[in-house]
Design a protein around this motif. Structure first.
Motif, PDB file in Angstrom:
ATOM      1  N   CYS A  35     -39.103   2.171  10.410  1.00 35.18           N
ATOM      2  CA  CYS A  35     -37.765   2.407   9.852  1.00 35.18           C
ATOM      3  C   CYS A  35     -36.841   3.227  10.741  1.00 35.18           C
ATOM      4  N   ASP A  52     -32.816  10.323  11.146  1.00 33.78           N
ATOM      5  CA  ASP A  52     -31.680   9.404  11.163  1.00 33.78           C
ATOM      6  C   ASP A  52     -31.793   8.463   9.964  1.00 33.78           C
ATOM      7  N   ALA A  58     -30.233   5.876   9.228  1.00 30.30           N
ATOM      8  CA  ALA A  58     -29.991   4.465   9.533  1.00 30.30           C
ATOM      9  C   ALA A  58     -31.307   3.709   9.705  1.00 30.30           C
ATOM     10  N   LEU A  59     -31.265   2.424   9.422  1.00 31.28           N
ATOM     11  CA  LEU A  59     -32.428   1.553   9.552  1.00 31.28           C
ATOM     12  C   LEU A  59     -32.168   0.594  10.720  1.00 31.28           C
ATOM     13  N   PRO A  60     -32.796   0.823  11.885  1.00 31.03           N
ATOM     14  CA  PRO A  60     -32.543  -0.046  13.042  1.00 31.03           C
ATOM     15  C   PRO A  60     -32.823  -1.512  12.733  1.00 31.03           C
ATOM     16  N   ASP A 110     -32.894  -2.385   3.244  1.00 38.33           N
ATOM     17  CA  ASP A 110     -31.706  -1.741   3.803  1.00 38.33           C
ATOM     18  C   ASP A 110     -31.814  -0.232   3.649  1.00 38.33           C
ATOM     19  N   GLU A 111     -31.008   0.491   4.426  1.00 39.03           N
ATOM     20  CA  GLU A 111     -31.138   1.943   4.492  1.00 39.03           C
ATOM     21  C   GLU A 111     -30.817   2.629   3.172  1.00 39.03           C
TER      22      GLU A 111
END
Length: 229
Positions: A202, A207, A209-211, A222-223
């Protein structure tokens, strides 16, 4: 060391290894130790949102600690009947922390808690020297041709039932797809483990965010519905 509610003593005793100064200090304390919990470590409080109906928990090693905290609230709060899938990865069977607690809860809540023990390494099925053997012996690289991966001591003693499963290897794309609740606005997924676990599944822990190339992102999560503990 991470606190896990009323089970912290057992978790600490079983996970202790003679190593750092803090670990040694805590292990040698005969009575109690005072400590402060950093606010940034509390990412989301129970009940985790009104729209959350199903929960995935992905833990590796000592990453089981916050999952135990959340599980205790989820399973023992009257009126809360949300189902949970826990994927718990370790290098060896003996490294599994709080197994007695997890097995007891799985037996007590068979229709709400599914525990999947994943034991081994991402390299469990790698056959060293296989390219050389293929060229030398001229056989096809089929499953029948490949040697079986090494056995995991104690693996066959892990529980096996409709809501208790075991798999060799490592938690990755196929394991999550096979066992976890699929992506949905009502599904919340917790992740906790070593830095490389976050990097693969993840993205970095600090961070949100989800790369796009992370395992959970490629599966459609999703993040907004993935929480890095």
């Amino acid at each position: 060391y991470a606190p896990v509610g009323r089970f912290e003593t057992e978790a600490f005793r079983r996970s202790y290894r003679p190593a750092g100064a803090v670990s040694n200090y805590l292990h040698e304390r005969p009575d109690h130790v005072e400590f402060a919990h950093a606010n940034e470590n509390c990412k989301l409080r129970y009940p985790f949102g009104r729209r959350v109906e199903r929960i995935n928990m992905i833990a590796v090693g000592a990453g089981i600690a916050p999952m135990i905290q959340a599980l205790e609230r989820l399973l023992f709060t009257p009126g809360d009947d949300r189902p949970v899938v826990l994927l718990y990865g370790n290098r060896a069977v003996d490294d599994v922390l709080l197994r007695d607690t997890l097995d007891r809860w799985a037996a007590q809540f068979p229709h709400r808690l599914t525990v999947v023990y994943v034991v081994g390494s991402r390299y469990a099925n790698v056959q060293l020297g296989m390219k050389r053997r293929v060229k030398r012996d001229r056989f096809a690289t089929t499953h029948a041709d490949l040697a079986a991966p090494p056995e995991l001591p104690g693996f066959d003693r892990l529980p096996l039932s409709p809501n208790q499963k075991r798999e060799p290897g490592w938690i990755g794309h196929d394991t999550i797809k096979r066992h976890a609740f699929p992506p949905h606005p009502s599904v919340l997924t917790f992740v906790c483990g070593l830095p490389e676990v976050y990097a693969s599944l993840c993205g970095p822990r600090d961070d949100p965010a989800l790369p796009a190339d992370s395992v959970l992102a490629t599966l459609g999560y999703d993040e907004a519905h993935v929480l890095k503990l």
